[in-house]
Design an enzyme around this catalytic site. Structure first.
Site, mmCIF file in Angstrom:
data_model
loop_
_atom_site.group_PDB
_atom_site.id
_atom_site.type_symbol
_atom_site.label_atom_id
_atom_site.label_comp_id
_atom_site.label_asym_id
_atom_site.label_seq_id
_atom_site.Cartn_x
_atom_site.Cartn_y
_atom_site.Cartn_z
ATOM 1 N N HIS A 47 28.679 11.143 11.850
ATOM 2 C CA HIS A 47 29.697 11.638 12.782
ATOM 3 C C HIS A 47 29.900 10.740 13.989
ATOM 4 O O HIS A 47 30.736 11.028 14.833
ATOM 5 C CB HIS A 47 29.336 13.036 13.283
ATOM 6 C CG HIS A 47 29.174 14.050 12.197
ATOM 7 N ND1 HIS A 47 27.952 14.298 11.597
ATOM 8 C CD2 HIS A 47 30.060 14.867 11.578
ATOM 9 C CE1 HIS A 47 28.089 15.231 10.659
ATOM 10 N NE2 HIS A 47 29.359 15.589 10.621
ATOM 11 N N ASP A 76 -14.489 -2.134 -0.249
ATOM 12 C CA ASP A 76 -14.740 -2.394 -1.664
ATOM 13 C C ASP A 76 -14.627 -3.871 -2.022
ATOM 14 O O ASP A 76 -13.682 -4.300 -2.672
ATOM 15 C CB ASP A 76 -13.781 -1.551 -2.519
ATOM 16 C CG ASP A 76 -14.168 -1.564 -3.993
ATOM 17 O OD1 ASP A 76 -14.977 -2.425 -4.377
ATOM 18 O OD2 ASP A 76 -13.672 -0.720 -4.747
ATOM 19 N N HIS A 132 -15.226 -4.664 -6.183
ATOM 20 C CA HIS A 132 -14.282 -4.718 -7.310
ATOM 21 C C HIS A 132 -13.809 -6.134 -7.612
ATOM 22 O O HIS A 132 -13.324 -6.413 -8.696
ATOM 23 C CB HIS A 132 -13.058 -3.843 -7.016
ATOM 24 C CG HIS A 132 -12.020 -4.511 -6.137
ATOM 25 N ND1 HIS A 132 -12.207 -4.730 -4.802
ATOM 26 C CD2 HIS A 132 -10.794 -5.030 -6.425
ATOM 27 C CE1 HIS A 132 -11.133 -5.340 -4.297
ATOM 28 N NE2 HIS A 132 -10.268 -5.538 -5.257
ATOM 29 N N HIS A 158 -10.503 -9.054 -10.101
ATOM 30 C CA HIS A 158 -9.855 -10.332 -9.807
ATOM 31 C C HIS A 158 -10.540 -11.509 -10.506
ATOM 32 O O HIS A 158 -10.505 -12.631 -10.033
ATOM 33 C CB HIS A 158 -9.789 -10.549 -8.298
ATOM 34 C CG HIS A 158 -9.101 -9.429 -7.587
ATOM 35 N ND1 HIS A 158 -7.824 -9.024 -7.912
ATOM 36 C CD2 HIS A 158 -9.511 -8.596 -6.594
ATOM 37 C CE1 HIS A 158 -7.482 -7.996 -7.139
ATOM 38 N NE2 HIS A 158 -8.481 -7.716 -6.342
ATOM 39 N N ASP A 179 -4.643 -5.450 -8.951
ATOM 40 C CA ASP A 179 -4.903 -4.186 -8.248
ATOM 41 C C ASP A 179 -3.883 -3.130 -8.671
ATOM 42 O O ASP A 179 -4.219 -1.962 -8.848
ATOM 43 C CB ASP A 179 -4.800 -4.379 -6.722
ATOM 44 C CG ASP A 179 -6.026 -5.058 -6.146
ATOM 45 O OD1 ASP A 179 -7.146 -4.641 -6.468
ATOM 46 O OD2 ASP A 179 -5.858 -6.012 -5.355
#
Lengths: 432, 186
Positions: A107, A209, A212, A217, A351
């Site tokens: 508007h 973490d 991992h 990886h 990931d």
């Protein structure tokens, strides 16, 4: 099936290292999270260098809500909801840019760069001049502040000051924002992509973490340097009573050792050591500033996990460079970060595979939701009085102390009616 | 007076039609290599001095947008920004045996259309070719991704009548990438 807030303590037994995955998928938990957590915590918005000039703005989110961060004429920074006060339409749809004002395209209500309502079409003939424009500016955040160029805001006026919220984390933040006299800047280009999973899965991974990396990886990090399988890198972990986490790896300057970046980093080390001491020189790894800002100092990476529903989040990924570094070093950083991070990054794409599938399993499952997850790594092996590092310290790079601390703090936000202040007496934590 | 369209149509000779055919066939072959996970063979289609870039698409106001979105804008983050040494790292990763994002491999279809060929103003004898793509990915049990976009290539003729990709810029038609990763090549 829906979880009541009163049941959350049973779902988050952080002191035993047991977390129910229902907190990653339950719709009600998510709706409560938007208010109790994202409505109260200090959230990262942008870095100074992203909005250098008056009128510069950056469009982001605080929890589920769109927020404009804008540089003011006097150099200060404001943040307000990107939602018109008339019907809630976005007043700005560009992701960044420079503006004198924002006009809602529904508007035509228009707001200046400070968020004040400056124009309402037909104010005289339709509203009979009965509308007090001063009362209908864009909804401002309750508090906004910056730590060394990093802007944060909260929607809760009762939240403690930013420096108190960050607490010991500033010791670690300094290692990547204040390690050189000129500080940092953010390179143009935000990499944004979508994960069908819960945002906390990513935030906890970055908090603590490192475990991992050798497997997830293996095809990227595992191929750089001498490989990682089975060998825990030398390092340590920090957990903050405020929910922050930082995992440190020592001694690896850069991921690649044959570009201008690694030469620059090696030459920079004496400067960093002079400013911060040897304990924070070459300190790499991963961190989370509670709740949803994370980063990877080794890749000069900063990111925000924006929640988009219980089982969807977006990653907004930024690349950090030393402001006074030579152009070829900045270019090398850009190329290096492009290779490893982001939706296509050789590190990061693996990931996405994990997080998406974990989300899919929870979305469809019943038994899998009832199965507690194990967060017991290193339980009982942390110290409060490390001679060098403040906070609660685990002496190895692998551990789940930062994750347990993250969920402890999350539980406090979710179950506390008032802003969950960390009692000074309990500052050191009582995990056993 | 002939119109612009008529002028361009009359410029299509047997030679240009043959060139169009050969370049399209080259693209279909390239798509086949990607869809059959023959990444090293795909990599060999690039010249050693080539560059592979996939910039971030921006949401900016019309007056502040970039006139040429494929043009490099100095130091800016991108999804891909790789010389051939770097592209080799991606390709090696796919075939490493532990690139979990593509193991088991995704099923993909690269559909290439709207191939537009111009003689390169910057490199005599080469062609600047724009093409559109639609890439479908189906992964594991039920995951589906769809990517549309455009490629800006420099194609350099080779002695054996084929081509080398001497430069490629990919415009992916997404701002926030809607998939969990970009583990495919375009």
């Amino acid at each position: 099936m829906s979880i009541e807030i009163d049941d959350l303590a049973d779902k988050v037994q952080w002191e035993k290292g047991l977390i129910s995955p229902e907190i990653f998928i339950d719709e009600k938990v998510y709706r409560e999270e938007l208010g109790r957590l994202f409505g109260r915590a200090w959230l990262f918005l942008a870095h100074d260098s992203m909005i250098p000039k008056p009128g510069d703005f950056f469009n982001t989110y605080m929890g589920g809500d769109p927020v404009i961060v804008a540089r003011q004429k006097d150099g200060s920074v404001r943040a307000y909801l990107n939602a018109c006060r008339h019907r809630g339409m976005k007043v700005c749809r560009a992701e960044d840019g420079n503006a004198r004002n924002f006009m809602c395209t529904y508007h035509g209500w228009a707001y200046d760069i400070s968020g004040e309502l400056i124009n309402v079409p037909n104010l005289a003939d339709a509203y009979h001049n009965d509308l007090d424009r001063k009362k209908w500016g864009l909804v401002q955040v309750a508090q906004i502040d910056n730590y060394k160029g990093l802007w944060f805001a909260t929607f809760d006026p009762t939240a403690p000051p930013l420096h108190e919220y960050l607490g010991d984390m500033t010791f670690y933040i300094d290692s990547w924002v204040d390690h050189v006299p000129g500080g940092i800047e953010i390179l143009p280009g935000v990499i944004k992509w979508t994960i069908r999973g819960n945002w906390k899965i990513a935030a906890e991974q970055f908090a603590g973490d490192g475990y991992h990396a050798q497997v997830t990886h293996s095809s990227s990090l595992g191929k750089i340097g001498e490989g990682m399988w089975g060998k825990m890198p030398e390092g340590a972990q920090f957990s903050s009573r405020h929910g922050h986490g930082h995992s440190m790896v020592f001694g690896r300057v850069t991921r690649f050792d044959d570009d201008p970046l690694s030469v620059y980093n090696a030459e920079r080390n004496p400067v960093v050591e002079e400013r911060l001491g040897s304990s924070r020189t070459n300190m790499l790894g991963n961190f989370t500033v509670f709740p949803n800002m994370s980063g990877l100092p080794a890749s000069a990476n900063l990111r925000v996990w924006h929640p988009k529903g219980p089982n969807t989040f977006e990653i907004w990924s930024f690349t950090v460079v030393d402001k006074d570094a030579p152009e070829q070093v900045k270019k090398a950083q850009q190329l290096s970060a492009t290779l490893t991070e982001g939706a296509a990054g050789i590190v990061e794409l693996d990931d996405g595979e994990n997080w998406n599938l974990m989300g899919q399993i929870l979305e469809q499952g019943y038994q899998t939701r009832r199965m507690d997850w194990n967060y017991q790594m290193g339980l009982g092996h942390e110290t409060e009085d490390h001679e060098t590092y403040p906070g609660r310290i685990n002496g190895t790079y692998y551990g789940e102390g930062p994750q347990r601390t993250f969920y402890r703090r999350w539980l406090e936000f979710m179950t506390s009616e008032k802003w969950p202040r960390v009692d000074a007496v309990r500052e050191s934590g009582d995990e056993s | 007076m002939t119109t612009q369209v008529e002028a361009e149509l009359t410029a299509f000779t047997a030679a240009t039609q043959e060139l169009q055919f050969r370049i399209e066939q080259f693209y279909y072959y390239e798509a086949e290599l990607l869809d059959e996970w023959k990444y090293h063979a795909w990599y060999d289609l690039f010249s050693t001095d080539s560059h592979y870039r996939l910039p971030v698409r921006r949401n900016r106001l019309r007056r502040q947008r970039f006139a040429d979105e494929a043009a490099a804008r100095g130091i800016e983050m991108a999804h891909f920004d790789a010389d051939m040494k770097t592209l080799k790292l991606y390709v090696n990763q796919r075939e490493s045996g532990s690139n979990w994002a593509e193991d088991p491999p995704s099923r993909t279809r690269h559909l290439i259309t709207n191939v537009r060929i111009r003689s390169s103003a910057d490199e005599a004898g080469s062609y600047d070719v724009r093409s559109n793509f639609l890439v479908y990915r189906n992964r594991l049990e039920a995951e589906v991704d769809l990517w549309a976009g455009e490629r800006y290539d420099r194609l350099r003729p080779t002695d054996d009548g084929s081509f080398q990709i001497a430069d490629r810029v990919v415009l992916l038609d997404q701002n926030v990438v809607l998939s969990k990763n970009l583990s495919v090549f375009f």
